[in-house]
Design an enzyme around this catalytic site. Structure first.
Site, short mmCIF file in Angstrom:
data_model
loop_
_atom_site.label_atom_id
_atom_site.label_comp_id
_atom_site.label_asym_id
_atom_site.label_seq_id
_atom_site.Cartn_x
_atom_site.Cartn_y
_atom_site.Cartn_z
N CYS A 77 -77.29 23.09 50.39
CA CYS A 77 -77.70 21.73 50.02
C CYS A 77 -79.06 21.38 50.63
O CYS A 77 -79.15 21.12 51.83
CB CYS A 77 -76.64 20.73 50.48
N CYS A 90 -79.34 17.83 52.04
CA CYS A 90 -78.69 17.65 53.34
C CYS A 90 -79.49 18.32 54.46
O CYS A 90 -79.64 17.75 55.53
CB CYS A 90 -77.29 18.29 53.35
N ASP A 91 -79.96 19.53 54.25
CA ASP A 91 -80.50 20.34 55.35
C ASP A 91 -82.00 20.61 55.27
O ASP A 91 -82.57 21.16 56.21
CB ASP A 91 -79.77 21.70 55.39
#
Ligand code: NAP
Length: 310
Positions: free
Chosen positions: A136, A139-140
């Site tokens: 993701c 997200c990261d």
């Protein structure tokens, strides 16, 4: 008989449990083999969930679980089927690692089982998940500021992840097993226009390499026949998603990818059955959306139970 059975204890399931418990419904949450949190527990740092910067997915989901407390009953089990007869749902599940079978009954069912990222299934993938391997970019991605990363895949997800990362990272290698991308032309145009995205086609990733953290990949170049490598600090795998809907496919309407067809009210084609979170057909799969679905579907379920509407 329960007022509501919630299948899945990720963000959507726990949000639904909180709202249903507070509405004084008699709720059972079935979590898969004792694992609360599904996908989110694999996220290193969740820094896009408002109000809780820098918590790991595991820490955040534990906070959610604590908040639900004893507003709902929790059991561990693997749901194998859901059926409905005369307004009563029967949920079949396996407990204790498949040794025992059980059936529970409910007036309503919320499916919140999420979707799992398809794996590349190469050496290093599991070892470095959370230490350089991610599924993701939203997200990261921020952890790879000014660094070099690989994105694996050739569909819309891979292209949009590559574009997202190109705004953060120094260099993005888009590594795909074929010479042609599957993703839409609009995304492809943007990818090929980006200065810092390099398309590496006909490249079959054989291994994610590193010591403590990811240091790069090795791949088979199908054109030359050679094994080659790319140095990178992160590898984002975007080779498709797989919704967890096998157990409900006999009753609920699914789209061509297996996601449950339900609108923003989380209402499915089966009265009393609702879908919340990543398992629902939707344009954005994020924690905030899953939490929102959890609240919305309880409102829809309450309308169904108390006023017999929907
Ligand atoms: P997808 O379209 O199924 O693409 C998956 C990609 O991963 C394909 O390029 C596939 O290669 C590759 N792949 C699959 N298994 C692999 C393996 N074992 N090793 C290496 N490569 C592998 O999945 P997606 O990109 O997640 O998209 C899913 C759906 O969501 C699509 O309909 C897509 O259009 C939609 N979507 C839309 C948007 C949007 O903004 N509109 C954004 C994201 C997703 P091959 O090409 O060789 O099969």
């Amino acid at each position: 008989m329960y007022d509501m059975v919630i299948i899945g204890s990720g963000a959507a399931g726990l949000s639904a449990a909180l709202y249903a418990g507070r509405a004084r419904l008699n709720v059972l949450v079935i979590e898969k083999m004792g694992v609360t949190g599904s996908q989110i527990i694999y996220t290193d740092k969740v820094d896009n969930y408002l109000g809780f910067p820098l918590l790991s997915g595991y820490e955040l989901i534990n906070k959610f679980r604590e908040h639900v407390g004893d507003l709902a009953e929790f059991i561990s089990g693997d749901v194998t089927s859901v059926s409905k007869k005369e307004d009563i749902f029967k949920i079949q599940l396996k407990e204790n690692g498949g040794r025992d079978k059980r059936e529970v009954k409910a007036k309503t069912v919320i499916v919140a089982t999420g979707a799992i990222h398809r794996k590349l299934k190469v050496p290093g993938e599991e070892k470095f998940t959370g230490r350089g391997v991610s599924y993701c970019a939203t997200c990261d991605g921020a952890f790879y500021k000014s660094k070099d990363v690989v994105v694996a895949g050739g569909g819309d997800t891979a292209l949009s992840e590559a574009l997202y990362l190109s705004n953060i990272c120094n260099k993005v290698y888009l590594v795909h097993r074929r010479g042609q991308l599957r993703g839409s032309k609009a995304y492809q145009d943007k990818v090929f226009a980006a200065d810092n995205i390099e398309f590496v086609g006909n490249a079959v990733i054989g291994e994610i390499i590193g010591d403590e953290r990811v240091e790069g990949i090795e791949y088979h170049d199908k054109v030359s026949g050679y094994t080659k490598s790319i140095s990178a600090d992160g590898v984002f795998i975007a080779v498709g998603m797989q919704p967890e809907t096998d157990f409900v496919k006999e009753v609920a309407e699914l789209d061509e990818y297996g996601y449950i067809e339900a609108g923003e009210d989380c209402v499915t084609n089966v009265r009393g059955l609702f879908a919340a979170g990543d398992v629902r057909k939707k344009p954005l799969r994020q924690l905030a959306c899953a939490v929102s679905d959890g609240a919305v579907c309880v409102k829809s379920a309450e309308d169904y139970i108390s006023r017999n509407i929907l």
